[in-house]
Scaffold this motif. Structure first.
Motif, PDB file in Angstrom:
ATOM      1  N   THR A   9       0.821  -1.203   0.000  1.00 51.71           N
ATOM      2  CA  THR A   9       0.000   0.000   0.000  1.00 51.71           C
ATOM      3  C   THR A   9       0.860   1.259   0.000  1.00 51.71           C
ATOM      4  N   TYR A  10       0.308   2.294  -0.615  1.00 49.03           N
ATOM      5  CA  TYR A  10       0.899   3.632  -0.562  1.00 49.03           C
ATOM      6  C   TYR A  10      -0.186   4.635  -0.922  1.00 49.03           C
ATOM      7  N   ASN A  11      -0.623   5.389   0.072  1.00 46.64           N
ATOM      8  CA  ASN A  11      -1.694   6.372  -0.125  1.00 46.64           C
ATOM      9  C   ASN A  11      -2.883   5.773  -0.883  1.00 46.64           C
ATOM     10  N   GLY A  12      -3.365   4.665  -0.359  1.00 44.67           N
ATOM     11  CA  GLY A  12      -4.431   3.923  -1.048  1.00 44.67           C
ATOM     12  C   GLY A  12      -5.797   4.051  -0.417  1.00 44.67           C
ATOM     13  N   GLU A  13      -6.031   5.124   0.331  1.00 47.24           N
ATOM     14  CA  GLU A  13      -7.267   5.246   1.108  1.00 47.24           C
ATOM     15  C   GLU A  13      -8.538   5.151   0.260  1.00 47.24           C
ATOM     16  N   ARG A  14      -8.466   5.556  -1.000  1.00 48.59           N
ATOM     17  CA  ARG A  14      -9.681   5.643  -1.805  1.00 48.59           C
ATOM     18  C   ARG A  14     -10.273   4.270  -2.143  1.00 48.59           C
ATOM     19  N   TYR A  15      -9.397   3.278  -2.388  1.00 45.16           N
ATOM     20  CA  TYR A  15      -9.894   1.994  -2.882  1.00 45.16           C
ATOM     21  C   TYR A  15      -9.560   0.793  -1.995  1.00 45.16           C
ATOM     22  N   GLN A  19     -10.808  -3.472  -1.961  1.00 45.36           N
ATOM     23  CA  GLN A  19      -9.904  -4.594  -2.203  1.00 45.36           C
ATOM     24  C   GLN A  19      -9.886  -5.559  -1.022  1.00 45.36           C
ATOM     25  N   LEU A  20      -9.748  -5.032   0.175  1.00 39.51           N
ATOM     26  CA  LEU A  20      -9.695  -5.895   1.358  1.00 39.51           C
ATOM     27  C   LEU A  20     -10.989  -6.684   1.536  1.00 39.51           C
ATOM     28  N   ASP A  21     -12.110  -6.049   1.288  1.00 39.30           N
ATOM     29  CA  ASP A  21     -13.397  -6.753   1.414  1.00 39.30           C
ATOM     30  C   ASP A  21     -13.481  -7.905   0.426  1.00 39.30           C
ATOM     31  N   SER A  22     -12.991  -7.680  -0.786  1.00 39.95           N
ATOM     32  CA  SER A  22     -13.058  -8.746  -1.791  1.00 39.95           C
ATOM     33  C   SER A  22     -12.151  -9.914  -1.415  1.00 39.95           C
ATOM     34  N   THR A  41       0.859   8.791   3.565  1.00 40.83           N
ATOM     35  CA  THR A  41       0.609  10.041   4.298  1.00 40.83           C
ATOM     36  C   THR A  41      -0.879  10.360   4.404  1.00 40.83           C
ATOM     37  N   ASP A  42      -1.731   9.474   3.867  1.00 40.19           N
ATOM     38  CA  ASP A  42      -3.172   9.678   3.969  1.00 40.19           C
ATOM     39  C   ASP A  42      -3.718   8.776   5.084  1.00 40.19           C
ATOM     40  N   SER A  43      -4.960   8.363   4.990  1.00 36.64           N
ATOM     41  CA  SER A  43      -5.566   7.565   6.061  1.00 36.64           C
ATOM     42  C   SER A  43      -5.433   6.060   5.853  1.00 36.64           C
ATOM     43  N   THR A  44      -4.548   5.645   4.961  1.00 34.89           N
ATOM     44  CA  THR A  44      -4.395   4.212   4.665  1.00 34.89           C
ATOM     45  C   THR A  44      -4.095   3.401   5.921  1.00 34.89           C
ATOM     46  N   ILE A  45      -3.137   3.834   6.729  1.00 37.55           N
ATOM     47  CA  ILE A  45      -2.743   3.081   7.922  1.00 37.55           C
ATOM     48  C   ILE A  45      -3.909   2.960   8.894  1.00 37.55           C
ATOM     49  N   SER A  46      -4.644   4.014   9.058  1.00 34.90           N
ATOM     50  CA  SER A  46      -5.794   3.989   9.950  1.00 34.90           C
ATOM     51  C   SER A  46      -6.822   2.966   9.483  1.00 34.90           C
ATOM     52  N   ILE A  47      -7.068   2.928   8.188  1.00 36.45           N
ATOM     53  CA  ILE A  47      -8.009   1.958   7.629  1.00 36.45           C
ATOM     54  C   ILE A  47      -7.501   0.537   7.853  1.00 36.45           C
ATOM     55  N   LEU A  88      -0.385 -12.198  -4.829  1.00 36.42           N
ATOM     56  CA  LEU A  88       0.012 -10.792  -4.884  1.00 36.42           C
ATOM     57  C   LEU A  88      -1.235  -9.933  -5.035  1.00 36.42           C
ATOM     58  N   SER A  89      -1.229  -8.783  -4.389  1.00 36.64           N
ATOM     59  CA  SER A  89      -2.401  -7.922  -4.446  1.00 36.64           C
ATOM     60  C   SER A  89      -2.004  -6.459  -4.502  1.00 36.64           C
ATOM     61  N   ASP A  90      -2.610  -5.731  -5.440  1.00 32.22           N
ATOM     62  CA  ASP A  90      -2.499  -4.277  -5.449  1.00 32.22           C
ATOM     63  C   ASP A  90      -3.560  -3.698  -4.516  1.00 32.22           C
ATOM     64  N   GLN A  91      -3.468  -2.419  -4.263  1.00 32.61           N
ATOM     65  CA  GLN A  91      -4.364  -1.787  -3.297  1.00 32.61           C
ATOM     66  C   GLN A  91      -5.646  -1.243  -3.916  1.00 32.61           C
ATOM     67  N   ASP A  92      -5.717  -1.206  -5.243  1.00 30.77           N
ATOM     68  CA  ASP A  92      -6.827  -0.502  -5.885  1.00 30.77           C
ATOM     69  C   ASP A  92      -7.701  -1.380  -6.776  1.00 30.77           C
ATOM     70  N   ASP A  93      -7.502  -2.700  -6.729  1.00 26.77           N
ATOM     71  CA  ASP A  93      -8.291  -3.600  -7.552  1.00 26.77           C
ATOM     72  C   ASP A  93      -9.318  -4.342  -6.697  1.00 26.77           C
ATOM     73  N   LYS A  94      -9.960  -5.345  -7.268  1.00 25.42           N
ATOM     74  CA  LYS A  94     -10.887  -6.216  -6.546  1.00 25.42           C
ATOM     75  C   LYS A  94     -10.723  -7.636  -7.057  1.00 25.42           C
ATOM     76  N   TRP A  95     -11.014  -8.610  -6.205  1.00 20.27           N
ATOM     77  CA  TRP A  95     -10.969 -10.005  -6.611  1.00 20.27           C
ATOM     78  C   TRP A  95     -12.382 -10.537  -6.829  1.00 20.27           C
ATOM     79  N   THR A  96     -12.539 -11.452  -7.788  1.00 21.97           N
ATOM     80  CA  THR A  96     -13.776 -12.206  -7.867  1.00 21.97           C
ATOM     81  C   THR A  96     -13.803 -13.158  -6.674  1.00 21.97           C
TER      82      THR A  96
END
Length: 316
Positions: A9-15, A19-22, A41-47, A88-96
């Motif tokens: 992750t890096y500043n991935g608060e938006r998505y 991703q984690l839910d999927s 530097t955004d709210s990623t860590i908090s999430i 492997l997982s990116d921070q902004d995608d979703k899994w089926t």
């Protein structure tokens, strides 16, 4: 087989929530999620901490002391995974929901396979699907033209079409791919797919098992194309499936790029010198064949092409 997820992750608060839910909603639950944050530097860590509080036995969060950038951050995350199969997982995608199940079934039935990549859907920043061509369609497009098509040739001699967001690998394969070379333009997924292909233990499934999100802030893009005849022709030419002048020109450039990249591999990965040198020789042979064919079929146009190639884009 138990499963790990290596997520960077890096500043991935938006998505990141999507991703984690999927990942948590898989038909076969994952056993651990290793997250390496690269100084967000955004709210990623908090999430992330909120998810860890809800699932303390699954989530392990590491915040890097300094920004490692994508390749070394993924190397770290992969290295920290403890289970048999690593996704492997990116921070902004979703899994089926059946992604993990499908990968595990394939590994169980194909013990020689060490790395799996797949096709995927295109979604926009709002999660809306778009019907597009992608580089991931190349194997099915190629097999319709040439039943002898081998993805190893594409990964080794043309370009990478295996995306890390779709990828999983056996933990036992880590010794073959770590350390991941640091070279300009080289990504971790490309290296993993290249080595697995050289070891004849890579497979790319045509089944779409993840949603690849297109948005303004993504690090890697350019894998999707409008679904029309012009895009299909472009893909066929780029991957050497059509032998007209433009197709040969594009394919020869890809061979040249791959040759130069393999030379960089030699400098960074001495324990793989034998297979890399073998691949370089194969590229040289393929290049010579294509040049000979082009000059014979298009003598004037090919002569002009190489005379004006001042930057050596189509030369070894």
């Amino acid at each position: 087989m138990k499963t790990s997820v290596a997520l960077c992750t890096y500043n991935g608060e938006r998505y990141i929530k999507s991703q984690l839910d999927s990942i948590l909603e898989q038909t076969v639950p994952v056993d651990e999620i290793i997250i390496c944050d690269d100084q967000s530097t955004d709210s990623t860590i908090s999430i992330l901490n909120t998810y860890k509080e809800k699932h303390p036995d699954i989530f392990k969060i590491y915040v890097n002391e300094k920004n490692l950038k994508s390749v070394k951050n993924f190397e770290k995350a992969i290295s920290l995974c403890t289970h048999d199969i690593i996704f492997l997982s990116d921070q902004d995608d979703k899994w089926t929901e059946n992604k993990v199940e499908t990968h595990l079934d394939y590994y169980k039935n194909h013990p020689h396979v060490n790395v799996i990549a797949t096709n995927g859907y295109c979604i926009n920043e709002n999660g809306e699907s778009r019907d597009m061509y992608s580089f991931w369609d190349i194997p099915s497009i190629a097999k319709a033209i040439d039943k002898q098509y081998n993805i190893k040739d594409t990964l080794s001699k043309v370009t990478n079409i295996a995306t890390g967001a779709s990828m999983s690998l056996r933990k036992s394969f880590l010794k073959e791919i770590i350390p991941i070379p640091v070279s300009e333009g080289l990504h971790h997924d490309e290296w993993i797919a290249f080595i697995a292909a050289q070891k004849d233990s890579f497979v790319m499934l045509d089944e779409k098992l993840f949603y690849y999100r297109i948005h303004d802030n993504q690090q890697i893009g350019g894998v999707f194309f409008e679904k029309n005849d012009q895009s299909l022709l472009f893909l066929k030419r780029t991957f050497g499936l059509i032998h007209d002048f433009k197709g040969l020109s594009k394919y020869i450039k890809r061979l040249s790029d791959s040759y130069k990249k393999n030379q960089l591999y030699l400098q960074n990965q001495p324990h793989h010198h034998t297979i890399i040198k073998k691949n370089i020789r194969e590229i040289e042979k393929r290049y010579a064949e294509k040049i000979k064919f082009m000059k014979k079929k298009y003598p004037v146009r090919s002569g002009i092409l190489f005379l004006t190639d001042f930057k050596g884009k189509r030369r070894l």
